[in-house]
Design a protein around this motif. Structure first.
Motif, PDB file in Angstrom:
ATOM      1  N   ASN A  10      -5.436  -0.655   0.081  1.00 35.16           N
ATOM      2  CA  ASN A  10      -5.946  -0.914  -1.264  1.00 35.16           C
ATOM      3  C   ASN A  10      -5.042  -0.264  -2.283  1.00 35.16           C
ATOM      4  N   LYS A  11      -4.951  -0.887  -3.454  1.00 39.12           N
ATOM      5  CA  LYS A  11      -4.253  -0.240  -4.560  1.00 39.12           C
ATOM      6  C   LYS A  11      -5.140  -0.237  -5.787  1.00 39.12           C
ATOM      7  N   TYR A  17      -7.438  -0.238 -12.469  1.00 33.52           N
ATOM      8  CA  TYR A  17      -7.345  -1.640 -12.047  1.00 33.52           C
ATOM      9  C   TYR A  17      -7.142  -1.745 -10.535  1.00 33.52           C
ATOM     10  N   HIS A  18      -8.029  -2.490  -9.894  1.00 34.07           N
ATOM     11  CA  HIS A  18      -7.979  -2.632  -8.433  1.00 34.07           C
ATOM     12  C   HIS A  18      -7.107  -3.856  -8.101  1.00 34.07           C
ATOM     13  N   ALA A  19      -5.824  -3.621  -7.837  1.00 35.35           N
ATOM     14  CA  ALA A  19      -4.852  -4.721  -7.729  1.00 35.35           C
ATOM     15  C   ALA A  19      -4.785  -5.332  -6.330  1.00 35.35           C
ATOM     16  N   VAL A  20      -5.070  -4.517  -5.293  1.00 35.33           N
ATOM     17  CA  VAL A  20      -5.010  -5.036  -3.916  1.00 35.33           C
ATOM     18  C   VAL A  20      -6.252  -4.552  -3.161  1.00 35.33           C
ATOM     19  N   ARG A  48       5.672  -3.028  -2.896  1.00 27.38           N
ATOM     20  CA  ARG A  48       6.103  -1.705  -3.372  1.00 27.38           C
ATOM     21  C   ARG A  48       5.396  -0.582  -2.611  1.00 27.38           C
ATOM     22  N   MET A  49       4.185  -0.850  -2.138  1.00 27.30           N
ATOM     23  CA  MET A  49       3.501   0.157  -1.304  1.00 27.30           C
ATOM     24  C   MET A  49       4.199   0.266   0.051  1.00 27.30           C
ATOM     25  N   ILE A  50       4.686  -0.865   0.569  1.00 22.19           N
ATOM     26  CA  ILE A  50       5.420  -0.850   1.841  1.00 22.19           C
ATOM     27  C   ILE A  50       6.749  -0.128   1.658  1.00 22.19           C
ATOM     28  N   ALA A  51       7.369  -0.336   0.486  1.00 21.58           N
ATOM     29  CA  ALA A  51       8.674   0.279   0.206  1.00 21.58           C
ATOM     30  C   ALA A  51       8.564   1.783  -0.029  1.00 21.58           C
ATOM     31  N   GLY A  52       7.353   2.241  -0.371  1.00 24.75           N
ATOM     32  CA  GLY A  52       7.199   3.652  -0.710  1.00 24.75           C
ATOM     33  C   GLY A  52       7.460   3.920  -2.177  1.00 24.75           C
ATOM     34  N   GLU A  54       5.295   2.938  -4.470  1.00 28.36           N
ATOM     35  CA  GLU A  54       3.972   2.968  -5.084  1.00 28.36           C
ATOM     36  C   GLU A  54       3.034   3.608  -4.059  1.00 28.36           C
ATOM     37  N   ASP A  55       2.179   4.540  -4.512  1.00 28.72           N
ATOM     38  CA  ASP A  55       1.240   5.175  -3.580  1.00 28.72           C
ATOM     39  C   ASP A  55       0.239   4.167  -3.034  1.00 28.72           C
ATOM     40  N   ILE A  56      -0.201   4.411  -1.809  1.00 30.23           N
ATOM     41  CA  ILE A  56      -1.296   3.619  -1.231  1.00 30.23           C
ATOM     42  C   ILE A  56      -2.588   4.356  -1.579  1.00 30.23           C
ATOM     43  N   SER A  57      -3.504   3.672  -2.296  1.00 31.93           N
ATOM     44  CA  SER A  57      -4.718   4.370  -2.745  1.00 31.93           C
ATOM     45  C   SER A  57      -5.663   4.615  -1.581  1.00 31.93           C
TER      46      SER A  57
END
Ligand code: ADP
Length: 365
Positions: A10-11, A17-20, A48-52, A54-57
């Protein structure tokens, strides 16, 4: 063997804002995965979460079965290609491609050999001395890809890499990316809003909408067995035609047509008595005139579009509109009345409320 695992990812951005939402996916080594969906559906955020970057919420990201949420981009062994290319303007093509290795202090001879090999794969051998400004958009994008593939990383992440190219260059680059993937065999995750890119490149496609995964499958599965109206309408060009109607006495009426929905639905049609359903068929699934084991539909021709190998025929039937793909030799006259057939096995019926697929006659075979 599973290489990357996304478990209930989840992001939620700092502004709330809940984007994912609950993204789940297992990726094998060497797979080419495409995230596709309209702008703003959460594709880049997931990448971007996979790339690191962006934090994974919430949720877990695993590499080779080990938790990787806390790893930085370098430790994840990923290389990202952005749509903006992000080349260094004052450096030659050679230096741009070599940059990552130069930083790591790799031996000059080794760098030279690797850059030349990468340039060969990408058709850039004759351009190594040029500056980026002396290249076409497609060539710049190849340099950006070269910079990524020269590092022997585990995963390539590409975010709309073709969006700055014109239509012709996009087609060329698309086949080149497929070729590079065949040569390198590298696990690739590719983001696009273009269903044609997704269909032509992917081993498996993840269709997203409003932050939710709609369906994951091979291009063949998504085309033939879409789970809902959204996927059915997103995959395929021109898109699937949809006609909404209410079931009355097992039949659905629109325009001058009354279709017996018990033909594909059987006894399930009873559950839909008095309820709305969506009748879907692909433009290419029709036949002009009457055919056996098919619905006949009466319609008026509004417009025809000659495309060379086929003609798109825009029709109206009552309040509804649809597009039919026909052989150019059979192009009907504008304003004429026609009858066309849709084989029962090519009809999709969706629940009017949930928009989930109810059944397709072919699935019963
Ligand atoms: P896509 O790549 O599918 O176009 P994105 O992943 O870029 O979509 O964005 C998904 C949603 O998250 C969008 O509604 C976007 O406006 C929002 N979003 C993106 N970045 C941020 C941010 N830093 N803060 C808040 N919302 C964001």
């Amino acid at each position: 063997m599973t290489y990357l695992t996304l478990k209930d990812i989840n992001k939620i951005y700092p502004n709330g804002y809940h984007a994912v939402h609950n993204f789940n996916l297992e990726i094998d080594k060497g797979e080419f995965i495409v995230f596709v969906g309209p702008s703003g559906c959460g594709k880049s955020t997931t990448l971007r979460m996979i790339a690191g970057l962006e934090d994974i919420s919430n949720g877990e990201f695993l590499i080779n079965g080990k938790r990787a949420n806390e790893l930085g981009p370098r430790e994840r062994e990923v290389a990202m290609v952005f749509q903006s290319y992000a080349l260094y303007p004052q450096m030659t093509v050679f230096d741009n491609i070599a940059f990552g290795l130069t930083l790591q202090g790799v031996d000059e001879e080794v760098i030279e050999e690797k850059v030349k090999n990468t340039a060969r794969i990408l058709g850039l051998t004759d351009y190594l001395d040029r500056l980026p400004r002396a290249l076409s958009g497609g060539q710049r994008q190849r340099v950006a890809i070269g910079r990524a593939i020269i590092r022997k990383v585990g995963v390539f992440l590409m975010d709309e890499p073709l969006s700055n190219l014109d239509a012709k260059q996009r087609v060329t680059m698309r086949s080149e990316i497929a070729q590079i993937h065949r040569e390198t065999g590298a696990t690739t995750i590719y983001v696009t809003h273009d269903q044609t890119e997704a269909m032509t490149l992917a081993d498996r496609i993840v269709v997203m909408k409003d932050g939710y995964v709609q369906q994951i499958g091979t291009p063949y599965q998504l085309y033939h067995d879409p789970v809902n109206v959204f996927v059915a309408g997103f995959i395929g060009e021109p898109p699937m035609n949809f006609i909404r109607g209410t079931v009355k006495d097992g039949k659905m009426a629109f325009g001058a047509n009354t279709l017996d929905v018990t033909a594909p639905l059987g006894s399930k049609a009873k559950q839909y008595e008095g309820r709305e359903i969506v009748f879907g068929f692909r433009p290419e699934a029709i036949e002009l005139g009457k055919a056996a084991n098919a619905y006949y539909i009466q319609a008026e021709v509004e417009l025809t579009e000659m495309l060379g190998d086929n003609t798109n025929v825009y029709i109206t039937t009552g309040e509804d509109k649809a597009i039919l793909k026909v052989d150019p030799h059979d192009t009907p006259e504008i304003d004429s009345a026609i009858v066309f057939s849709i084989p029962y096995s090519d009809v999709y019926l969706f629940d009017g409320e949930t928009e989930n697929v109810i059944e397709r006659a072919a699935q019963k075979k």
